[in-house]
Design a protein around this motif. Structure first.
Motif, PDB file in Angstrom:
ATOM      1  N   TYR A  88     -41.409 -31.393  56.879  1.00  0.00           N
ATOM      2  CA  TYR A  88     -41.860 -31.990  57.422  1.00  0.00           C
ATOM      3  C   TYR A  88     -40.976 -32.218  58.433  1.00  0.00           C
ATOM      4  O   TYR A  88     -40.007 -32.239  58.980  1.00  0.00           O
ATOM      5  CB  TYR A  88     -41.755 -33.454  56.360  1.00  0.00           C
ATOM      6  CG  TYR A  88     -42.336 -33.298  55.453  1.00  0.00           C
ATOM      7  CD1 TYR A  88     -43.769 -34.092  54.657  1.00  0.00           C
ATOM      8  CD2 TYR A  88     -42.518 -32.083  54.172  1.00  0.00           C
ATOM      9  CE1 TYR A  88     -44.551 -33.555  53.949  1.00  0.00           C
ATOM     10  CE2 TYR A  88     -42.782 -31.943  53.721  1.00  0.00           C
ATOM     11  CZ  TYR A  88     -43.843 -32.204  52.894  1.00  0.00           C
ATOM     12  OH  TYR A  88     -44.566 -32.619  51.325  1.00  0.00           O
ATOM     13  N   GLY A 106     -46.322 -33.802  57.449  1.00  0.00           N
ATOM     14  CA  GLY A 106     -46.649 -32.730  57.071  1.00  0.00           C
ATOM     15  C   GLY A 106     -46.519 -31.610  58.462  1.00  0.00           C
ATOM     16  O   GLY A 106     -47.337 -32.050  58.985  1.00  0.00           O
ATOM     17  N   ASN A 112     -48.856 -29.275  53.476  1.00  0.00           N
ATOM     18  CA  ASN A 112     -48.852 -30.053  53.746  1.00  0.00           C
ATOM     19  C   ASN A 112     -49.150 -31.821  54.652  1.00  0.00           C
ATOM     20  O   ASN A 112     -48.506 -32.399  55.235  1.00  0.00           O
ATOM     21  CB  ASN A 112     -47.131 -30.854  53.320  1.00  0.00           C
ATOM     22  CG  ASN A 112     -46.269 -30.256  54.426  1.00  0.00           C
ATOM     23  OD1 ASN A 112     -47.014 -29.626  56.563  1.00  0.00           O
ATOM     24  ND2 ASN A 112     -45.125 -29.707  54.731  1.00  0.00           N
TER      25      ASN A 112
END
Length: 188
Positions: A88, A106, A112
């Motif tokens: 991230y 993400g 993500n």
């Protein structure tokens, strides 16, 4: 950084590899969350990579559907209440329902990349305090957010906001097989 016995070598190696590969990084700060450890142990580590210094270590909660004491199941799906693995970039802060919070972007498609849509952010929470773990055998759990003790939330968020790299690790072979950041690296 004298991390032997403090941080998993494999988790740290993967985090540093990704840290160096991520183009959008604006800060020399790396956060590693090691979900291969139980929620009763310190498993969030913030490093100043420029000064080669460990800034913070803390307990951190995982999503309520990711597991009990250990996080073992992960998802990118809205409504799963699971944590998501991978890399991230930290963004801006805001005052929300959980107080001072940090937006997480993400970076890995299918792993993500729905973090913003799912409102997966870093924030403080009463259930993420070590006293909860000592009473109940585990930390409380979030809806998928990496939640930290309330007394540490502002200092940690201020140390990592604004374009630093965060890596959430679990030692999951399935993640490595699909990671857009790590799969192109030999030896991982």
């Amino acid at each position: 950084m004298q991390l032997e016995g403090v941080v998993s070598w494999n988790a740290f190696r993967q985090a540093v590899t990704g840290y160096h590969k991520i183009a959008g990084r604006k800060r020399d700060v790396l956060t590693l969350i090691d979900f291969s450890r139980p929620s009763t142990e310190q498993r969030l580590f913030v490093f100043d990579m420029g000064r080669r210094k460990l800034l913070f270590s803390s307990v951190v909660a995982h999503g309520k559907n990711s597991g009990d004491k250990y996080a073992t199941s992960f998802s990118n799906e809205y409504g799963s209440y699971k944590s998501s693995l991978g890399f991230y970039l930290t963004e801006t802060t805001y005052q929300g329902r959980n107080g001072y919070s940090l937006i997480l972007n993400g970076l890995e498609k299918g792993i993500n990349d729905r973090a913003r849509e799912r409102a997966i952010v870093m924030h403080g929470a009463a259930y993420a305090d070590p006293s909860v773990a000592s009473r109940g055998g585990r930390l409380g759990r979030s809806f998928g957010c990496p939640a930290v003790p309330q007394k540490l939330s502002r200092p940690i968020i201020d140390a990592i906001k604004g374009g630093s790299v965060m890596y959430i690790y679990a030692g999951a072979p399935d993640y490595l097989a699909h990671s857009s950041v790590l799969k192109k690296t030999t030896g991982l």
